[in-house]
Design an enzyme around this catalytic site. Structure first.
Site, PDB file in Angstrom:
ATOM      1  N   GLU A  98     143.458  34.468  55.630  1.00  0.00           N
ATOM      2  CA  GLU A  98     143.696  33.754  56.896  1.00  0.00           C
ATOM      3  C   GLU A  98     143.101  32.350  56.807  1.00  0.00           C
ATOM      4  OE1 GLU A  98     142.355  36.050  60.250  1.00  0.00           O
ATOM      5  OE2 GLU A  98     142.973  37.933  59.350  1.00  0.00           O
ATOM      6  N   GLU A 123     137.333  43.467  60.053  1.00  0.00           N
ATOM      7  CA  GLU A 123     136.138  42.968  60.758  1.00  0.00           C
ATOM      8  C   GLU A 123     135.213  44.073  61.277  1.00  0.00           C
ATOM      9  OE1 GLU A 123     137.633  40.255  63.723  1.00  0.00           O
ATOM     10  OE2 GLU A 123     138.942  39.267  62.301  1.00  0.00           O
TER      11      GLU A 123
END
Ligand code: G3I
Length: 373
Positions: free
Chosen positions: A263, A158
């Site tokens: 995810e 991220e």
């Protein structure tokens, strides 16, 4: 006596779940064998062996695992030079005992890391040289600890925003964009044979996707290993479209890497706003209308969810080999982080197994789709 009743009820549930999966002749991992790894994230209750019912579902249906939390830097190196591998060791041992593909998550992330990482004895930002040394020490110690056992690492998590700019994290503030190639270089030096991934969410945003493609090309031009992009896959009923997701898979594979859905969860609940993403610092105030299914999901909503989840797996099955792993971010709805994100105190239904550890109808549909290919 009460505990005995709970244990008997759990064992009864497990037998039903076992019967279900055997009645169809295949479980998820059987049907998807040769297409892509089907994985799940493990929490401490599962890693410790306490959550018996979850563990049965995991062993029957999944052949890949990632630690939901225990391998983040705040847990592995809470103090500089003091490593705690106790939970991570149990996680890796569980994966080895069950012949699973084990992914490490995550080495460098702006969140869930100890404050000491960036500050000097006076509380000021450390120098670029000190931060590089701390990154190298963390990465080489952790990757070295599991050399030959963990098969792939989320090296950086991220670091890019939806518009394609770099997240203004302390890593970026002190080292600029260079912190990413450095992290991958340190990981490659620590274990030349382990796969290395960049992992993010909302990667279907054109700006973010373009910057990720540039990152892949930069690393490859510099001879630094990158094997795959992790597309986190925290999605909702309102987006992304299959076309956006497919375009991202195509752009990344054309850049020369695999795609891993790292995810995956499909929230059935209304989003407080468009494109919430998965930045853990995001939080919206509770409103009753954002939590409509506290007593269960009506058939119409459940059918829409099943159809959308099936559409995603149809897309993944369209690219066997290019999509090399699909990891659910949790085992059953009750254990999902989505019950508390981005609004705390909700009841969500984002995963493949329900709160009674039973496979949802979509599991049989996924198995049917896989066997058709
Ligand atoms: O273990 C403590 C417990 O002792 C304490 O009582 C409790 C209440 O404070 O907190 C527990 O720690 C929580 C931890 O999950 C384990 O449950 C942390 O507060 C909580 O912040 C943490 O949330 C995790 C989050 O990452 C932040 O690390 C979620 O479970 C996890 O699903 C989520 O996963 C991230 C991925 O790593 C990266 N991509 C986005 C994804 C969702 O944010």
């Amino acid at each position: 006596m009460k505990n005995k009743k709970i244990l008997l009820f759990t064992l009864l549930l497990l037998s039903c779940n076992t019967l279900f999966s055997q009645s169809s002749g295949k479980t998820l991992k059987d049907a998807l064998k040769g297409k892509f790894y089907i994985g799940t994230a493990l929490n401490l209750g599962q890693i410790s062996g306490k959550d018996v019912a979850d563990i049965d579902v995991i062993k029957q249906n999944f052949n890949a695992i990632v630690a939901e939390n225990c391998m983040k830097s705040m847990y592995l190196q809470p103090k500089e030079g003091e490593f705690d591998f106790a939970d991570a060791d149990k996680f890796v041992t569980f994966g080895e005992q069950n012949g699973m593909w084990i992914t490490g998550h995550c080495l460098i992330w702006h969140s869930q890391l100890p404050r000491w990482f960036f500050i000097d004895e006076n509380g000021n930002n450390v120098s670029p040289e000190t931060l590089k040394a701390r990154m190298k020490s963390h990465i080489s110690t952790v990757v070295g600890q599991y050399k030959g056992r963990i098969k792939g690492w989320d090296v950086v998590n991220e670091a890019i925003m939806e518009d394609g700019s770099y997240r203004k994290s302390k890593f970026y503030e002190i080292l600029g964009e260079e912190f990413i190639p450095l992290a991958f270089q340190y990981a490659q030096e620590a274990d030349p044979n382990v796969e290395l991934y960049y992992n993010d969410y909302n990667e279907w945003y054109p700006g973010k996707r373009a910057t990720v493609v540039r990152l892949i090309k930069t690393l490859k031009e510099r001879g630094i290993r990158i094997d795959a992009i992790g597309m986190q896959g925290h999605v909702g009923m309102d987006g992304p479209s299959m076309e956006e997701y497919e375009q991202t898979i195509l752009d990344y594979t054309r850049a020369g890497v695999k795609v891993m859905v790292t995810e995956f969860d499909l929230s059935i609940l209304p989003a407080p706003r468009q494109g919430v993403g998965a930045d853990i610092s995001t939080n919206f105030a509770y409103q009753k209308e954002l939590n409509p299914y506290t007593e269960g999901v009506p058939d119409s909503a459940s059918t829409a969810w099943t159809n959308r989840m099936s559409d995603f797996f149809k897309l993944f099955l369209k690219y066997p080999g290019k999509v090399s792993r699909v990891t659910m971010w949790g085992v059953t709805d009750g254990g999902s982080w989505k019950n508390g994100f981005p609004v705390r105190g909700r009841t969500d239904y984002p995963l493949l197994f329900d709160r009674k550890y039973q496979a949802k109808p979509v599991v049989a549909e996924i198995i049917r789709l896989a066997e058709k290919k």
